[in-house]
Structure formats: C-alpha cells, structure tokens
Design a protein around this motif. Structure first.
Motif, short mmCIF file in Angstrom:
data_model
loop_
_atom_site.label_atom_id
_atom_site.label_comp_id
_atom_site.label_asym_id
_atom_site.label_seq_id
_atom_site.Cartn_x
_atom_site.Cartn_y
_atom_site.Cartn_z
N TYR A 118 0.85 -1.18 0.00
CA TYR A 118 0.00 0.00 0.00
C TYR A 118 0.89 1.23 0.00
O TYR A 118 1.75 1.39 0.85
CB TYR A 118 -0.93 0.03 1.20
N ALA A 119 0.69 2.10 -0.96
CA ALA A 119 1.58 3.24 -1.15
C ALA A 119 1.27 4.40 -0.22
O ALA A 119 0.12 4.62 0.14
CB ALA A 119 1.49 3.72 -2.60
N LYS A 120 2.29 5.10 0.12
CA LYS A 120 2.22 6.38 0.82
C LYS A 120 1.64 6.30 2.22
O LYS A 120 0.46 6.49 2.44
CB LYS A 120 1.42 7.38 0.00
N ALA A 121 2.48 5.99 3.18
CA ALA A 121 2.07 6.08 4.58
C ALA A 121 2.01 7.54 4.96
O ALA A 121 3.03 8.21 5.07
CB ALA A 121 3.05 5.33 5.47
N SER A 122 0.83 8.07 5.16
CA SER A 122 0.66 9.48 5.52
C SER A 122 0.10 9.63 6.93
O SER A 122 -0.19 10.73 7.39
CB SER A 122 -0.23 10.19 4.51
N ILE A 123 -0.09 8.51 7.62
CA ILE A 123 -0.32 8.48 9.07
C ILE A 123 0.80 7.62 9.63
O ILE A 123 0.98 6.48 9.22
CB ILE A 123 -1.70 7.89 9.42
N ALA A 169 5.14 12.07 4.48
CA ALA A 169 5.25 10.79 3.75
C ALA A 169 6.36 9.98 4.38
O ALA A 169 7.51 10.01 3.96
CB ALA A 169 5.54 11.03 2.27
N GLN A 170 6.01 9.25 5.43
CA GLN A 170 7.01 8.47 6.15
C GLN A 170 6.28 7.44 7.01
O GLN A 170 5.10 7.59 7.29
CB GLN A 170 7.88 9.41 7.02
N VAL A 171 6.99 6.39 7.41
CA VAL A 171 6.36 5.36 8.23
C VAL A 171 6.41 5.69 9.71
O VAL A 171 5.64 5.15 10.50
CB VAL A 171 7.00 3.97 7.98
N ALA A 189 9.19 21.14 4.61
CA ALA A 189 8.88 19.91 5.35
C ALA A 189 9.69 18.76 4.78
O ALA A 189 9.96 18.69 3.58
CB ALA A 189 7.39 19.60 5.26
N ALA A 190 10.11 17.85 5.65
CA ALA A 190 10.80 16.62 5.26
C ALA A 190 9.76 15.49 5.26
O ALA A 190 8.63 15.66 5.72
CB ALA A 190 11.93 16.32 6.23
N PRO A 191 10.13 14.29 4.74
CA PRO A 191 9.16 13.19 4.73
C PRO A 191 8.59 12.84 6.10
O PRO A 191 7.46 12.38 6.19
CB PRO A 191 9.98 12.03 4.16
N GLY A 192 9.34 13.08 7.17
CA GLY A 192 8.84 12.73 8.50
C GLY A 192 8.24 13.88 9.26
O GLY A 192 8.05 13.80 10.48
N THR A 193 7.91 14.98 8.57
CA THR A 193 7.37 16.17 9.24
C THR A 193 5.86 16.05 9.46
O THR A 193 5.13 15.60 8.59
CB THR A 193 7.66 17.44 8.43
N PHE A 194 5.41 16.48 10.63
CA PHE A 194 3.98 16.55 10.95
C PHE A 194 3.27 17.39 9.90
O PHE A 194 3.74 18.44 9.49
CB PHE A 194 3.82 17.17 12.34
N ALA A 195 2.11 16.91 9.45
CA ALA A 195 1.36 17.58 8.37
C ALA A 195 0.03 18.10 8.90
O ALA A 195 -0.85 17.32 9.23
CB ALA A 195 1.13 16.61 7.21
#
Length: 248
Positions: A118-123, A169-171, A189-195
């Motif tokens: 499943y693509a794109k872990a956004s949570i 966009a990070q696990v 923002a980096a991939p692990g930044t709060f959105a």
C-alpha cells in the motif's frame, strides 16, 4: 395560458440561481473537508485499537517505531495488521499523491509470505517507541533519532506521548524532521514532518487514546513545554522534540 418569462425575468432568475450556487459550493467544500478530517481521525482511532490489543497480547511491549525498513516484517504496520486487518489505515484521505512517494509499506498477510503493498504512509507511528530505542543515545544515522530514555513498554512512559499523527510521507514520526522552523512553515517539510493538512490542523492520537487536532506551531508549543519540564531540569542535551516523543 402558460406564463412565458420575459428576458428581464430570466436574467433575474439566472442571477438568483448563480448566487445560490456561489453560496452553496463553499459550504459543500467545507463539509467534504470536515468529512475527510473525521475519516482520518477514525483511522487513527482504529490504529490505536490495534496498538492497544498488540500491547495487551505482548506484555505491554511497544511496536518498534525506529524500524524504517518499509519491507520489514517487524515494522509497526505488520505488528498491528493482525489486529486491524486493514492495510488502508496508514493513509490519510486528505494526503496528496496517495500512490506515489517514499513511504511504500509492505504488508505480510500470513506465514506463507503472501503480501500486499500500500503506497504512501501518511499516518505515521512514533519513532521513539519500541525495541529500537536505545535510551541515552544519540544516533548519527541522519534520521534524527536520539533517545533521552528507553521506552520499550507502555509502563516506561511518564506521560502519554503522541502515538500516531498526520505526516508528510514516512512510516514513523522523526524528531529530527520536526524542528520549530519546519513546524511553523519557515523551512521545507521533510518526509517525516507533521502535516497540518486538515484546515490548518493535523490529527494526533496519543498513547492513552485521546485525540487532538493541532497546528504545527501548537505541536511545537506542546513539545517545548515537555522539554522545559524535563530536559532543562536534568541538564541533558537532547533536542526538544525527542523529549516530547518519549513522554518525558
């Protein structure tokens, strides 16, 4: 005799219809955004239920948030999958590009090795929790993983830290990617930044099960409060967000 509208009457009717549509469209848009926000909150609540069940079955041990290998069977998503049975929970409905991005999670659905992607872990899950947390160490890996305290079990927590949150966009939620300048928007923002993607707020659920919607600056303020209460008192040098994520 049927009434035939005159041209002025048609103009007036058309104007009223356009005005009504102009008033209604923003309302429908706002309702849609609110519905997606609630759907994201529900996904985090279901992840929390899976987390609580996993901890209950494993002597209060926490899934490993420091496991960033998206193909690992030991990733938190695979630890929780037997309890949630839903590989879509890691994706926020308001996240952009759901089928692209760096966080491609592999779900292993059985001992025979069958899997689905499943693509794109956004949570994402808190990177400071679990067996990969070596208390008192600072990592040079570039992921911003530094551990003021070892948090392997629920009982190791002083305060309930965040558990799952909206992320770019990070696990896992990485402290090094959640600096004050990134959370207030003055740095990219980096991939692990709060959105904060829900009308300027991001959804968060904590290890005690309560949920909050915060802006980036509000999240930083909570982290700084934790830092002032613990890090400055003890005189240690770990960054602000590291203290918040370890429940100091």
């Amino acid at each position: 005799m049927k009434h035939r509208f005159t041209f002025p009457e048609l103009v007036i009717i058309s104007g009223i219809s356009l005005l009504a549509a102009a008033l209604l469209i923003p309302t429908l848009g706002a309702a849609g955004k609110k519905a997606r926000t609630l759907a994201c909150t529900e996904k985090q609540q279901n992840l929390y239920k899976g987390f609580a069940a996993y901890c209950s079955d494993n002597d209060n041990l926490l899934p490993d948030g420091a496991q960033l290998d998206r193909r690992s069977k030991d990733g938190w998503w695979n630890k929780l999958y037997p309890y949630t049975r839903d590989n879509h929970l890691s994706r926020c409905p308001d996240a952009a590009d759901p089928d692209n991005g760096p966080a491609i999670i592999t779900f292993y659905t059985g001992p025979e090795g069958k899997y689905l992607k499943y693509a794109k872990a956004s949570i994402a899950y808190n990177s400071q929790l679990g067996a990969g947390n070596n208390g008192g160490t600072v990592s040079s890996s570039g992921h911003g993983l530094g551990y003021p305290k070892q948090i392997k079990k629920v009982t190791d927590l002083n305060k309930p830290p965040l558990l799952f949150a909206d992320i770019t966009a990070q696990v896992s939620i990485l402290p090094g990617d959640n600096r004050q300048d990134q959370l207030n928007g003055s740095s990219p923002a980096a991939p692990g930044t709060f959105a904060a993607r829900h009308l300027g707020k991001g959804n968060i659920i904590f290890t005690d099960g309560h949920a909050e919607a915060l802006s980036g600056p509000e999240l930083w303020q909570k982290a700084e409060t934790a830092y002032n209460a613990s890090a400055k008192r003890t005189g240690t040098a770990f960054p602000v967000m590291n203290y918040f994520l370890t429940g100091q």
